[in-house]
Design a protein around this motif. Structure first.
Motif, PDB file in Angstrom:
ATOM      1  N   ASP A   1       0.813  -1.223   0.000  1.00 49.06           N
ATOM      2  CA  ASP A   1       0.000   0.000   0.000  1.00 49.06           C
ATOM      3  C   ASP A   1       0.850   1.278   0.000  1.00 49.06           C
ATOM      4  N   GLY A   2       1.899   1.274  -0.813  1.00 47.21           N
ATOM      5  CA  GLY A   2       2.711   2.485  -0.986  1.00 47.21           C
ATOM      6  C   GLY A   2       4.049   2.476  -0.286  1.00 47.21           C
ATOM      7  N   ALA A   3       4.342   1.417   0.471  1.00 49.26           N
ATOM      8  CA  ALA A   3       5.634   1.324   1.149  1.00 49.26           C
ATOM      9  C   ALA A   3       6.001  -0.140   1.346  1.00 49.26           C
ATOM     10  N   ALA A   4       7.294  -0.393   1.446  1.00 51.00           N
ATOM     11  CA  ALA A   4       7.771  -1.752   1.680  1.00 51.00           C
ATOM     12  C   ALA A   4       9.045  -1.679   2.519  1.00 51.00           C
ATOM     13  N   ILE A   5       9.344  -2.783   3.163  1.00 50.13           N
ATOM     14  CA  ILE A   5      10.580  -2.897   3.937  1.00 50.13           C
ATOM     15  C   ILE A   5      11.483  -3.893   3.233  1.00 50.13           C
ATOM     16  N   LEU A   6      12.710  -3.464   2.986  1.00 48.76           N
ATOM     17  CA  LEU A   6      13.734  -4.334   2.419  1.00 48.76           C
ATOM     18  C   LEU A   6      14.687  -4.715   3.543  1.00 48.76           C
ATOM     19  N   LYS A   7      15.193  -5.926   3.533  1.00 49.38           N
ATOM     20  CA  LYS A   7      16.187  -6.366   4.521  1.00 49.38           C
ATOM     21  C   LYS A   7      17.571  -6.195   3.901  1.00 49.38           C
ATOM     22  N   THR A   8      18.404  -5.408   4.561  1.00 48.41           N
ATOM     23  CA  THR A   8      19.744  -5.155   4.056  1.00 48.41           C
ATOM     24  C   THR A   8      20.648  -6.356   4.309  1.00 48.41           C
ATOM     25  N   LEU A   9      21.846  -6.267   3.788  1.00 46.11           N
ATOM     26  CA  LEU A   9      22.814  -7.357   3.909  1.00 46.11           C
ATOM     27  C   LEU A   9      23.082  -7.736   5.353  1.00 46.11           C
ATOM     28  N   ASP A  10      22.989  -6.773   6.249  1.00 51.22           N
ATOM     29  CA  ASP A  10      23.222  -7.076   7.664  1.00 51.22           C
ATOM     30  C   ASP A  10      21.923  -7.313   8.441  1.00 51.22           C
ATOM     31  N   GLY A  11      20.807  -7.491   7.718  1.00 48.06           N
ATOM     32  CA  GLY A  11      19.540  -7.825   8.354  1.00 48.06           C
ATOM     33  C   GLY A  11      18.748  -6.656   8.900  1.00 48.06           C
ATOM     34  N   ARG A  12      19.175  -5.442   8.635  1.00 44.84           N
ATOM     35  CA  ARG A  12      18.444  -4.265   9.111  1.00 44.84           C
ATOM     36  C   ARG A  12      17.355  -3.886   8.118  1.00 44.84           C
ATOM     37  N   ASP A  13      16.407  -3.095   8.595  1.00 47.22           N
ATOM     38  CA  ASP A  13      15.305  -2.639   7.742  1.00 47.22           C
ATOM     39  C   ASP A  13      15.689  -1.386   6.972  1.00 47.22           C
ATOM     40  N   LEU A  14      15.294  -1.366   5.716  1.00 46.31           N
ATOM     41  CA  LEU A  14      15.424  -0.200   4.854  1.00 46.31           C
ATOM     42  C   LEU A  14      14.050  -0.014   4.218  1.00 46.31           C
ATOM     43  N   TRP A  15      13.434   1.124   4.482  1.00 49.85           N
ATOM     44  CA  TRP A  15      12.081   1.371   3.991  1.00 49.85           C
ATOM     45  C   TRP A  15      12.138   2.027   2.625  1.00 49.85           C
ATOM     46  N   ILE A  16      11.201   1.665   1.772  1.00 48.85           N
ATOM     47  CA  ILE A  16      11.078   2.294   0.460  1.00 48.85           C
ATOM     48  C   ILE A  16       9.617   2.652   0.245  1.00 48.85           C
ATOM     49  N   ARG A  17       9.412   3.847  -0.295  1.00 54.03           N
ATOM     50  CA  ARG A  17       8.055   4.281  -0.619  1.00 54.03           C
ATOM     51  C   ARG A  17       8.099   5.086  -1.912  1.00 54.03           C
ATOM     52  N   ARG A  18       6.958   5.179  -2.523  1.00 61.86           N
ATOM     53  CA  ARG A  18       6.823   5.947  -3.755  1.00 61.86           C
ATOM     54  C   ARG A  18       6.298   7.335  -3.402  1.00 61.86           C
ATOM     55  N   SER A  19       6.867   8.322  -4.048  1.00 60.20           N
ATOM     56  CA  SER A  19       6.396   9.699  -3.924  1.00 60.20           C
ATOM     57  C   SER A  19       6.317  10.263  -5.332  1.00 60.20           C
ATOM     58  N   GLY A  20       5.120  10.293  -5.876  1.00 62.35           N
ATOM     59  CA  GLY A  20       4.970  10.687  -7.272  1.00 62.35           C
ATOM     60  C   GLY A  20       5.628   9.644  -8.154  1.00 62.35           C
ATOM     61  N   ALA A  21       6.544  10.077  -9.001  1.00 61.10           N
ATOM     62  CA  ALA A  21       7.261   9.153  -9.881  1.00 61.10           C
ATOM     63  C   ALA A  21       8.568   8.667  -9.265  1.00 61.10           C
ATOM     64  N   SER A  22       8.894   9.135  -8.065  1.00 58.53           N
ATOM     65  CA  SER A  22      10.167   8.798  -7.421  1.00 58.53           C
ATOM     66  C   SER A  22       9.996   7.723  -6.359  1.00 58.53           C
ATOM     67  N   TYR A  23      11.101   7.036  -6.098  1.00 58.28           N
ATOM     68  CA  TYR A  23      11.169   6.099  -4.986  1.00 58.28           C
ATOM     69  C   TYR A  23      12.134   6.663  -3.964  1.00 58.28           C
ATOM     70  N   ILE A  24      11.688   6.678  -2.694  1.00 59.52           N
ATOM     71  CA  ILE A  24      12.478   7.239  -1.606  1.00 59.52           C
ATOM     72  C   ILE A  24      12.794   6.132  -0.613  1.00 59.52           C
ATOM     73  N   LEU A  25      14.079   6.018  -0.290  1.00 54.43           N
ATOM     74  CA  LEU A  25      14.540   5.075   0.720  1.00 54.43           C
ATOM     75  C   LEU A  25      14.699   5.822   2.034  1.00 54.43           C
ATOM     76  N   THR A  26      14.351   5.175   3.132  1.00 50.69           N
ATOM     77  CA  THR A  26      14.548   5.755   4.462  1.00 50.69           C
ATOM     78  C   THR A  26      15.340   4.755   5.281  1.00 50.69           C
ATOM     79  N   SER A  27      16.444   5.225   5.829  1.00 51.75           N
ATOM     80  CA  SER A  27      17.331   4.366   6.612  1.00 51.75           C
ATOM     81  C   SER A  27      16.799   4.188   8.024  1.00 51.75           C
ATOM     82  N   GLY A  28      17.465   3.332   8.765  1.00 47.27           N
ATOM     83  CA  GLY A  28      17.096   3.102  10.156  1.00 47.27           C
ATOM     84  C   GLY A  28      17.239   4.323  11.028  1.00 47.27           C
ATOM     85  N   SER A  29      18.137   5.244  10.643  1.00 54.48           N
ATOM     86  CA  SER A  29      18.315   6.472  11.422  1.00 54.48           C
ATOM     87  C   SER A  29      17.356   7.570  10.986  1.00 54.48           C
TER      88      SER A  29
END
Length: 152
Positions: free
Chosen positions: A95-123
């Motif tokens: 529904d507009g966002a997803a969580i990716l698991k990084t190489l070290d098992g941490r969460d990296l969030w991705i969401r769509r904003s218009g035509a762009s994709y924005i990643l948000t780190s754990g910090s």
């Protein structure tokens, strides 16, 4: 970037990723991204690294900070080949966002904003994918405009 080269080879040869290449060398990750396995790399450009204060960037390169640098770089790598079509599928399914698991098992969030994709780190810092789907023989690279810092 040539699809017949590994991620490590293409980053080493890229005129816009000199700092990323240097940090990968310092962290000991060149072999991993040059070898077997498939990875998705969200590759910050030199311009992205310049946004980090010089004293911080220089500190990351010290041997005593190798683990910190390793964690930062691993926060840019997701196991498997995830192209933009798969990113879109994941975001749509979430529904507009997803969580990716990084190489070290941490969460990296991705969401769509218009035509762009924005990643948000754990910090909480954000990076926009500025160029997607650069095929590599061992994965895919998406260019991002910021360095993603994991939560401590």
């Amino acid at each position: 970037m040539a699809a017949s080269n590994s991620i490590a080879e293409n980053i080493a040869g890229s005129p816009n990723h000199k700092m990323l290449h240097g940090t990968l060398q310092a962290a000991g990750l060149v072999e991993r991204l040059g070898g077997d396995g498939e990875y998705t790399v969200f590759a910050p450009t030199d311009a992205a690294f310049v946004q980090i204060p010089p004293v911080t960037r220089e500190g990351w390169m010290l041997p005593a900070q190798k683990q910190v640098l390793h964690a930062i770089l691993n926060h840019h790598v997701v196991p498997g080949r995830i192209d933009s079509a798969e990113l879109e599928r994941l975001v749509d399914a979430g529904d507009g966002a997803a969580i990716l698991k990084t190489l070290d098992g941490r969460d990296l969030w991705i969401r769509r904003s218009g035509a762009s994709y924005i990643l948000t780190s754990g910090s909480g810092n954000k990076a926009v994918i500025t160029e997607a789907d650069l095929a590599q023989k061992n994965g895919v690279v998406h260019i991002v405009d910021a360095v993603l810092i994991p939560a401590t």
